[in-house]
Design an enzyme around this catalytic site. Structure first.
Site, PDB file in Angstrom:
ATOM      1  N   GLU A 199       0.833  -1.225   0.000  1.00 38.70           N
ATOM      2  CA  GLU A 199       0.000   0.000   0.000  1.00 38.70           C
ATOM      3  C   GLU A 199       0.857   1.260   0.000  1.00 38.70           C
ATOM      4  OE1 GLU A 199      -2.702  -0.668   3.304  1.00 38.70           O
ATOM      5  OE2 GLU A 199      -3.427  -2.538   2.430  1.00 38.70           O
ATOM      6  N   TRP A 204      -0.536   6.028   5.151  1.00 39.28           N
ATOM      7  CA  TRP A 204      -0.659   5.573   6.552  1.00 39.28           C
ATOM      8  C   TRP A 204       0.544   4.822   7.098  1.00 39.28           C
ATOM      9  CZ3 TRP A 204      -4.148   5.107   2.601  1.00 39.28           C
ATOM     10  CH2 TRP A 204      -4.142   3.910   1.876  1.00 39.28           C
ATOM     11  N   GLU A 307      -4.739  -8.053  -1.485  1.00 35.75           N
ATOM     12  CA  GLU A 307      -5.494  -7.940  -0.236  1.00 35.75           C
ATOM     13  C   GLU A 307      -6.845  -7.319  -0.573  1.00 35.75           C
ATOM     14  OE1 GLU A 307      -2.850  -6.163   2.992  1.00 35.75           O
ATOM     15  OE2 GLU A 307      -4.818  -5.565   3.721  1.00 35.75           O
TER      16      GLU A 307
END
Ligand code: BMA
Length: 386
Positions: A199, A204, A307
Site C-alpha cells: 500500500e 498511513w 489484499e
C-alpha cells in the site's frame, strides 16, 4: 512473377513463411521468458511456482485468506480448523501470514501469532499444495513506533549511509533467518511470495507516499531485494509489488522498482469509506483490475489482488453478485481476503470471509462451486511446485 526485389512469387512466399516462423519463434520465446521469475538463481520449486501462477492468468483465481489456519471467528489454534474449510470443506488455495515484530526478536507477531506456529502452518499449507504469501508490518526503524507511525524520514534513514541502515539490515537478517527455516519434507526451501512495503501509494505507513520520494522508495526496494538475494543468498522468493487502490497507471507505476526485481503486481482494496456501497466498490475495483491487467501484461508480470475485504460482509449475495462479478473477467491469479480477527478489544469485530452461521456463508459456498475460484483441491491438482 518478379516483385520489386527481383524475386519470383515462390521465393516471395518462402520469405513470408520464413518471416512467419521467425515471428512465431520470437513470440514463443517471449512467452517463455515471461515465465521466468526475476531471480535468475531461483530454486526449481520457485521457478515452477512462477510458471504455474503465470499459467493461471485468465483461467483461474486462487482464493486466499490471511492467517487462515491460525484463528477465525470464535476460535484460536484448533488443529485442522479454518473458517473457509468450515464453509467449503476445503482450506484456501493461498495462505497469507505476517512477520511484523520479527525484527524486534519477538516470539509472536503484531497480531499475537507465534512465529513457531506460522512456520508449522506454512509447512502444512505447502504440503497440501497451497501457495504462501508473507507481508511484513515492520516497525518504524527511525522512531521505534509501529508501521503506522508515519513520520517522514524513516525510508531515507535506512538507505545506505543513513543513520538506521545497520539497524534495518539487522532486521532483514531476522527475516532471512525465518525464511531460511521454511523447509519442505525433502529439505527444500518452501517458495514464498514476499509482499513488501504494501500500500505504498497511501499515506498511513512510514513507507507511504508522503513520507519519502519515489526515488527513495525505489532505492529501498532495490537495497532490500538485492540484500536478500545476493548477501543472504535467498533464492526461494517471488516478490510482490502492491499499491493500495489507485487512479491511473502512472500512479500505480510511480514507485515501481523495476522488472528485474518484481514478479507479481497487485493492489489492495476494501469496501469501506467512500466505497461503502456495493455499486461504488464494484465500479472502483473493476476499473483498477482493468488498469492492473494492462500494466501487468505490458511488464509481463503476474497480476494479483494482494489484499481485499468487506468487513463483516453484511450482504447475503455479496460474493456472487459483487466480488465474483468484478474479478471473474480479469486476469488476477489470486485474491487474498484479510484476516478473520473476530471480536476485538474495542468491542468491534473484524472478518472478511464467512464462518458457519454468517450471513454470506451460503453465497460463499455457491461461489466456491463455480470452478473458476480455486481452493485447496483445485490448487493441489495444479501441482504448483512441479
Ligand atoms: C489490519 C487489522 C489489524 C492488524 C493489521 C496487521 O488491517 O487487521 O487488526 O493488526 O491489519 O495484520
Amino acid at each position: 512473377m518478379k516483385n520489386s526485389f527481383g524475386e519470383n512469387r515462390g521465393c516471395h512466399m518462402k520469405r513470408n513463411l520464413f518471416t512467419g516462423f521467425i515471428l512465431l519463434f520470437i513470440c514463443h520465446y517471449q512467452t517463455l521468458l515471461a515465465q521466468e521469475c526475476s531471480d535468475k538463481q531461483a530454486t526449481k520449486e520457485t521457478r515452477a511456482l512462477y510458471k504455474n501462477l503465470y499459467g493461471l492468468i485468465g483461467k483461474n483465481i486462487l482464493f486466499g485468506h490471511q492467517d487462515d489456519p491460525c484463528y477465525g471467528v470464535g476460535w484460536k489454534y484448533i488443529s485442522g480448523r479454518s473458517d473457509i474449510r468450515d464453509i467449503t470443506g476445503e482450506y484456501p488455495a493461498v495462505y497469507g501470514f505476517d512477520l511484523g515484530r520479527i525484527e524486534l526478536g519477538w516470539n509472536v507477531n503484531l497480531d499475537s501469532v507465534p512465529f513457531e506456529k506460522t512456520r508449522l502452518f506454512i509447512r502444512e499449507a505447502y504440503t497440501r499444495g497451497g501457495v504462501i504469501t508473507i507481508s511484513w508490518h515492520l516497525n518504524n526503524p527511525l522512531t521505534g513506533g509501529t508501521a503506522w507511525d508515519n513520520k517522514p524520514g524513516a525510508v531515507a534513514s535506512i538507505l545506505p549511509g543513513g543513520s538506521k541502515n545497520s539497524l534495518y539490515t539487522a532486521w532483514l537478517d531476522s527475516v532471512a533467518n525465518f525464511l531460511n527455516s521454511l523447509k519442505g519434507k525433502n529439505g527444500e526451501n518452501i517458495p514464498i511470495i514476499l509482499r513488501l512495503f504494501h500500500e505504498l501509494n497511501g499515506g498511513w505507513f512510514w513507507w507511504g507516499k508522503d513520507q519519502c520520494s519515489p526515488d527513495e522508495m525505489k532505492q529501498l526496494w532495490r537495497y532490500t531485494i538485492l540484500y536478500l538475494r545476493n548477501e543472504k543468498n535467498i533464492h526461494h522468493l517471488l516478490y510482490a509489488f502492491n499499491t493500495d487502490k489507485f487512479s491511473s497507471g502512472a500512479e500505480y507505476m510511480e514507485r515501481y522498482p523495476g522488472d528485474e526485481l518484481i514478479d507479481i503486481m497487485g493492489f489492495d482494496i476494501y469496501q469501506a469509506g467512500a466505497l461503502k456501497e456495493n455499486s461504488a466498490f464494484a465500479a472502483f475495483i473493476s476499473r483498477d483490475l482493468d488498469l492492473l491487467d494492462s500494466v501487468a501484461a505490458s511488464h509481463q508480470k503476474i497480476p494479483a489482488l494482494t489484499e481485499f475485504g468487506y468487513n463483516g460482509i453484511p450482504n447475503i449475495s455479496w460474493w456472487t453478485k459483487v466480488f465474483f462479478r468484478a474479478v471473474a473477467s480479469h486476469q488476477i491469479v489470486y485474491a487474498l481476503a484479510w484476516r478473520n480477527a473476530g471480536k476485538k478489544e474495542a468491542g468491534n469485530s473484524e472478518f472478511y470471509v464467512p464462518y458457519p452461521g454468517a450471513e454470506s456463508a451460503y453465497d460463499f459456498k455457491k461461489m466456491s462451486a463455480t470452478g473458476k475460484i480455486l481452493f485447496e483441491a483445485g490448487v493441489n491438482s495444479k501441482n504448483m511446485y512441479k
